[in-house]
Structures are given as structure tokens and as C-alpha cells.
Design a protein around this motif. Structure first.
Motif: not given
Length: 323
Positions: A236-245
Motif C-alpha cells: 500500500l505504501c509503495l502504491i502510494q508512491m505511484w499516486c503523485p504521477l
């Protein structure tokens, strides 16, 4: 989230409802984290044990992140502009602690790998002193994306830009489109590295679980379940890293859609991973759960807590206790 002049009364009502729900959730999670942090500092057993120290780091980083994110949320909701230099400071701290949690979770997975696959070296590699050094390394690694992202702002913005007033969002600080892509690229590299480490640890622990027998097998399987929860939380935290894009792309297309997606992302990938930490160590861990209940009930469950600590220390001495 913030409203503009063209929204209808119904839209404005939904905006305020969403904002109120977020405030309630944030207060609940921050309060829960504070209770867990108080519990951690109350007992020497916790702040001298590697896995609990790392757990406390995730709690502190999550609390900082939620608090500062809420400040940005409030400023955005009321459309209160601040100077860019102040917004950059807030955003840099948010980006730092956005990275600290997944890095710490990766280290916690490595700690479980050492405890299960190299039990004889666990005391040496995961001592209190080594854990303190590890915390410095975690923050050092987490600051690398901050420095790189911050440098892109410095090389592309003039001095007058920092004195301007605007709504505090990272997406509004970036001047050029390549800065959004650069930030997304950094997060993707982090995503890949952490996934490799977690998969490696999981495969190694799985091999030990298959080879173990009796009480060892039961303890190893319990550790394996903990690693799986860490994996889900880390995912979930790593998917969050894709959110800004995704969000920066939507911002260029449709502001209303951007607001909705940002709200959903905040619930799923900001709040959800941070409610799993209390679940993993606040409820599943018997020792920490009884300690938390002890302080929440003003000391009425002290006997149960002391028995759990004694049992945990005895099991650890036999290298059988895997969180």
C-alpha cells in the motif's frame, strides 16, 4: 477538499462532508498512534528490543506525516495560500516521512528474516546499538529522494518564486512537467528495490517454515504471517508512491477528477497502511497488546502484562519467539 467559485450548493456540502470524515479519521489514527507511542516509552523491554524500536519509528513517522498532511489538507480546504518557501519546507518533510515508513517496513522485514533464518546471530545484528545506527541509515536513505526532488525546484525556479503566495500542494510547486516525471521515476526505483528485498526475505523464510517442525514450525509460521502483513502494508505504501504521477496527470486534465482521486488515494494509501501498524503490533503482538491495555485501563491489567513479558523473554532466550 477545496471548493472553487463554480461549485453548487450540493457539491459544497459533499466537499465539507468529505473534509469532516477525513478529520475524524485523522484524529482517530493520530490518537491511536500516540497511545502506542506512550506504551512504547513506558517499558524498558520495548525500547531495548529491535522490532519494537523499529515499530516506534513507523508510528512516529506516520504521525508526523498525518499531522503535516492534515495541515496541507486544511489549507487546501479553506483555500488559504502561503508563501512558497514555507510550502516547500512542509512538503519536504512530508516527502521525507512518506519514504521513512516503507524503508522502515523493509528493515523490519529484514529483522524478521534474521530472527528466523539466522537466530544465532540475531542478538548481535539486531542489538539496541545496531538498531540506533539503522535508524540513522533509514533516515539517510529516505532523505535522498527529498534532496533530489528539492534540487529540481532550486534549478528551475527564480528567487521571486519563493516569495509568491499559493495553495500548498507539491504539484503546484513544480514548474515544469519533467519534475513530475523525475519524482515518479525516483519512487519507481524505490518500489523496485524494496520489492526485491521483501520477496527475497519471504522466500527465505518460507524455506525455513517448510523445513521446521513442532514448536519451531508454529513460531516460524507466525513470523511468516507477520511478514505477509508487512508485505501488504508495504505494498500500500509503495502504491502510494505511484499516486503523485497519476494525480499530476489528472491535474492537467480535470481539476474535479483530480480532487476526487486525491481524496480516494488519501484514504486508501495514506490512512490504510497507517492503520495496519497498530493492528500488527498493537493487537497481534500479545506483549504489546497487554501493555497497551494496561495503560489504557490505568493499570488494572498489570499482572497479565508482566506474565506476557516473562513468557516472551523466556521464548526469546530459546530463539523460538518470532513476532
Amino acid at each position: 477538499m477545496a471548493a472553487n467559485n463554480s461549485v453548487t450548493g450540493d457539491d459544497l456540502w459533499y466537499i465539507h462532508v468529505r473534509f469532516t470524515i477525513l478529520q475524524v479519521l485523522l484524529v482517530f489514527f493520530i490518537s491511536t498512534n500516540l497511545l502506542l507511542i506512550i506504551t512504547f516509552f513506558k517499558k524498558e523491554y520495548f525500547y531495548t528490543t529491535a522490532r519494537y524500536i523499529l515499530f516506534a519509528i513507523t508510528l512516529l513517522s506516520d504521525s508526523f506525516l498525518l499531522f503535516l498532511s492534515n495541515i496541507q489538507l486544511i489549507l487546501l480546504h479553506f483555500r488559504f495560500p502561503i508563501q512558497v518557501w514555507l510550502c516547500i519546507i512542509i512538503s519536504v518533510v512530508v516527502i521525507l516521512y512518506l519514504t521513512v515508513t516503507p524503508v522502515t517496513l523493509t528493515v523490519m522485514t529484514l529483522e524478521r528474516y534474521v530472527a528466523i533464518c539466522m537466530p544465532l546471530r540475531h542478538g548481535e545484528l539486531c542489538s539496541t546499538r545496531s538498531t540506533m545506527h539503522c535508524i540513522l541509515i533509514i533516515h539517510g536513505l529516505s532523505s535522498v529522494p527529498c534532496i533530489l526532488i528539492l534540487s529540481t525546484i532550486f534549478v528551475s525556479a527564480s528567487l521571486s518564486f519563493y516569495k509568491q503566495y499559493q495553495i500548498c500542494l507539491v504539484e503546484f510547486i513544480f514548474v515544469d512537467a519533467w519534475q513530475h516525471n523525475f519524482r515518479a521515476g525516483i519512487y519507481q526505483v524505490q518500489f523496485l528495490i524494496m520489492c526485491i528485498i521483501v520477496i527475497f526475505c519471504y522466500v527465505k523464510i518460507m524455506k525455513v517454515a517448510k523445513a521446521a517442525s513442532g514448536e519451531d514450525k508454529k513460531s516460524t509460521k507466525k513470523g511468516l504471517r507477520t511478514v505477509l502483513l508487512h508485505c501488504f502494508q508495504l505494498l500500500l505504501c509503495l502504491i502510494q508512491m505511484w499516486c503523485p504521477l497519476i494525480e499530476s496527470s489528472l491535474l492537467q486534465i480535470n481539476v474535479s477528477l483530480y480532487v476526487i482521486v486525491r481524496y480516494i488515494n488519501f484514504i486508501l494509501f495514506y490512512l490504510a497502511p497507517r492503520c495496519l501498524s497498530p493492528l500488527i503490533y498493537g493487537l497481534r503482538d500479545e506483549v504489546f497488546f497487554h501493555a497497551m491495555k494496561h495503560y489504557a485501563s490505568f493499570g488494572f491489567s498489570v499482572l497479565v502484562f508482566e506474565l506476557c513479558v516473562h513468557s516472551s523473554q523466556t521464548s526469546s532466550s530459546r530463539n523460538l519467539e518470532i513476532d
